[in-house]
Design a protein around this motif. Structure first.
Motif, PDB file in Angstrom:
ATOM      1  N   HIS A   1       5.501   8.069   1.782  1.00  0.00           N
ATOM      2  CA  HIS A   1       5.514   9.531   1.768  1.00  0.00           C
ATOM      3  C   HIS A   1       5.593  10.008   3.212  1.00  0.00           C
ATOM      4  O   HIS A   1       4.822   9.545   4.061  1.00  0.00           O
ATOM      5  N   ILE A   2       6.502  10.909   3.501  1.00  0.00           N
ATOM      6  CA  ILE A   2       6.587  11.543   4.815  1.00  0.00           C
ATOM      7  C   ILE A   2       6.062  12.965   4.680  1.00  0.00           C
ATOM      8  O   ILE A   2       6.473  13.703   3.781  1.00  0.00           O
ATOM      9  N   VAL A   3       5.142  13.335   5.559  1.00  0.00           N
ATOM     10  CA  VAL A   3       4.559  14.672   5.534  1.00  0.00           C
ATOM     11  C   VAL A   3       4.912  15.371   6.842  1.00  0.00           C
ATOM     12  O   VAL A   3       4.605  14.871   7.924  1.00  0.00           O
ATOM     13  N   ALA A   4       5.572  16.522   6.741  1.00  0.00           N
ATOM     14  CA  ALA A   4       6.007  17.266   7.925  1.00  0.00           C
ATOM     15  C   ALA A   4       5.766  18.754   7.706  1.00  0.00           C
ATOM     16  O   ALA A   4       5.759  19.240   6.564  1.00  0.00           O
ATOM     17  N   VAL A   5       5.602  19.470   8.803  1.00  0.00           N
ATOM     18  CA  VAL A   5       5.390  20.918   8.735  1.00  0.00           C
ATOM     19  C   VAL A   5       6.732  21.643   8.721  1.00  0.00           C
ATOM     20  O   VAL A   5       7.015  22.443   7.830  1.00  0.00           O
ATOM     21  N   ILE A   6       7.566  21.384   9.725  1.00  0.00           N
ATOM     22  CA  ILE A   6       8.883  22.008   9.807  1.00  0.00           C
ATOM     23  C   ILE A   6       9.908  20.924  10.139  1.00  0.00           C
ATOM     24  O   ILE A   6       9.662  20.048  10.971  1.00  0.00           O
TER      25      ILE A   6
ATOM     26  N   LYS B   1       0.835  -1.193   0.000  1.00  0.00           N
ATOM     27  CA  LYS B   1       0.000   0.000   0.000  1.00  0.00           C
ATOM     28  C   LYS B   1       0.878   1.255   0.000  1.00  0.00           C
ATOM     29  O   LYS B   1       2.102   1.177   0.108  1.00  0.00           O
ATOM     30  N   THR B   2       0.236   2.396  -0.169  1.00  0.00           N
ATOM     31  CA  THR B   2       0.933   3.679  -0.100  1.00  0.00           C
ATOM     32  C   THR B   2       0.862   4.181   1.333  1.00  0.00           C
ATOM     33  O   THR B   2      -0.228   4.459   1.841  1.00  0.00           O
ATOM     34  N   LEU B   3       2.016   4.299   1.977  1.00  0.00           N
ATOM     35  CA  LEU B   3       2.076   4.702   3.381  1.00  0.00           C
ATOM     36  C   LEU B   3       2.433   6.173   3.484  1.00  0.00           C
ATOM     37  O   LEU B   3       3.431   6.628   2.916  1.00  0.00           O
ATOM     38  N   ILE B   4       1.603   6.920   4.209  1.00  0.00           N
ATOM     39  CA  ILE B   4       1.887   8.317   4.512  1.00  0.00           C
ATOM     40  C   ILE B   4       2.178   8.424   6.006  1.00  0.00           C
ATOM     41  O   ILE B   4       1.325   8.095   6.838  1.00  0.00           O
ATOM     42  N   LEU B   5       3.382   8.866   6.345  1.00  0.00           N
ATOM     43  CA  LEU B   5       3.770   9.084   7.740  1.00  0.00           C
ATOM     44  C   LEU B   5       3.680  10.567   8.038  1.00  0.00           C
ATOM     45  O   LEU B   5       4.339  11.386   7.381  1.00  0.00           O
ATOM     46  N   ALA B   6       2.866  10.929   9.017  1.00  0.00           N
ATOM     47  CA  ALA B   6       2.650  12.333   9.354  1.00  0.00           C
ATOM     48  C   ALA B   6       3.288  12.665  10.693  1.00  0.00           C
ATOM     49  O   ALA B   6       2.940  12.088  11.722  1.00  0.00           O
ATOM     50  N   ASP B   7       4.249  13.582  10.667  1.00  0.00           N
ATOM     51  CA  ASP B   7       4.926  14.031  11.884  1.00  0.00           C
ATOM     52  C   ASP B   7       5.210  15.524  11.713  1.00  0.00           C
ATOM     53  O   ASP B   7       6.019  15.894  10.860  1.00  0.00           O
ATOM     54  N   PRO B   8       4.541  16.393  12.469  1.00  0.00           N
ATOM     55  CA  PRO B   8       4.664  17.832  12.197  1.00  0.00           C
ATOM     56  C   PRO B   8       6.070  18.387  12.333  1.00  0.00           C
ATOM     57  O   PRO B   8       6.479  19.246  11.553  1.00  0.00           O
ATOM     58  N   MET B   9       6.846  17.895  13.313  1.00  0.00           N
ATOM     59  CA  MET B   9       8.184  18.431  13.547  1.00  0.00           C
ATOM     60  C   MET B   9       9.229  17.345  13.314  1.00  0.00           C
ATOM     61  O   MET B   9       9.355  16.407  14.099  1.00  0.00           O
TER      62      MET B   9
END
Length: 217
Positions: A162-167, A130-138
């Protein structure tokens, strides 16, 4: 690793970033959470352009419209508690995604700056193919993401990460380059140069979890 640094181009994203960094504005916890959520939506829109699409037809009241839809099966995994507003922003755009949650926190065994990342809770579906999206803001040191990747091993091997981060920090990004596959995408709103002695991003914004949900012991 393929890095997408969105703040390099002028957009409304930079307004949301400025607000979550601003010590006066970030005192409004509801606004802080909403801005993190909106940043998650913007990052998700950009991420969606890399997914796999197939042609399809939609029946309207007056005819048939040819269009396309993405076919990826997505698992969205967020790190509690700081990742929850970002998770919601991503879920707003990928509403059919399966969801996973993991608890990871910094443990200071000697009460000093050195710390270990401890994972003590994981609820996740299979991520196999599957397509894995890891979300960690910092994305500070990158060690939390390393531990999350290790914890998810028993749930399968994703076809894409995919890794998704804010900063994030430059140091943390360099660290995870060696942890994740070369074809991993990092979608990040902004990148700061430094970490302080406690592993916090400078200038960063402070503790995202505390700003979202209040202080902790």
């Amino acid at each position: 690793m393929i890095i997408h640094h969105l703040a390099l181009e002028n957009s409304v994203l930079n307004k949301f970033l400025a607000e979550i960094r601003d010590t006066a504005i970030q005192k409004d916890a509801m606004r802080f959470r909403r801005n993190i959520e909106r940043i998650g939506e913007i990052l998700s829109y950009e991420l969606s352009k890399t997914l796999h699409f197939e042609d399809t037809e939609v029946q309207t009241p007056l005819g048939v419209k040819n269009t396309s839809e993405f076919t990826d099966t997505i698992v969205l995994c967020s790190i509690m508690r700081a990742g929850l507003p970002l998770h919601q922003g991503i879920l707003n755009y990928f509403d059919a995604a399966e969801n996973a949650f993991i608890s990871a926190y910094r443990h200071h065994p000697d009460g000093k700056d050195n710390f270990d990342v401890v994972v003590n809770y994981l609820a996740a579906p299979s991520i196999e193919s599957k397509t894995l999206i890891l979300a960690d803001p910092m994305l500070a040191t990158g060690r939390t993401l390393e531990n999350v990747k290790e914890a998810l091993k028993s749930h399968g091997t994703p076809k894409q990460i995919h890794i998704v981060a804010v900063i994030g920090s430059e140091e943390g990004i360099e660290f995870i380059k060696d942890v994740f596959p070369e074809n991993t995408h990092l979608w990040i709103a902004d990148i700061d140069k430094e970490l302080n002695s406690k592993g916090y991003i400078i200038p960063g914004l402070g503790d995202s979890g505390d700003l979202s949900y209040g202080g902790k012991l």
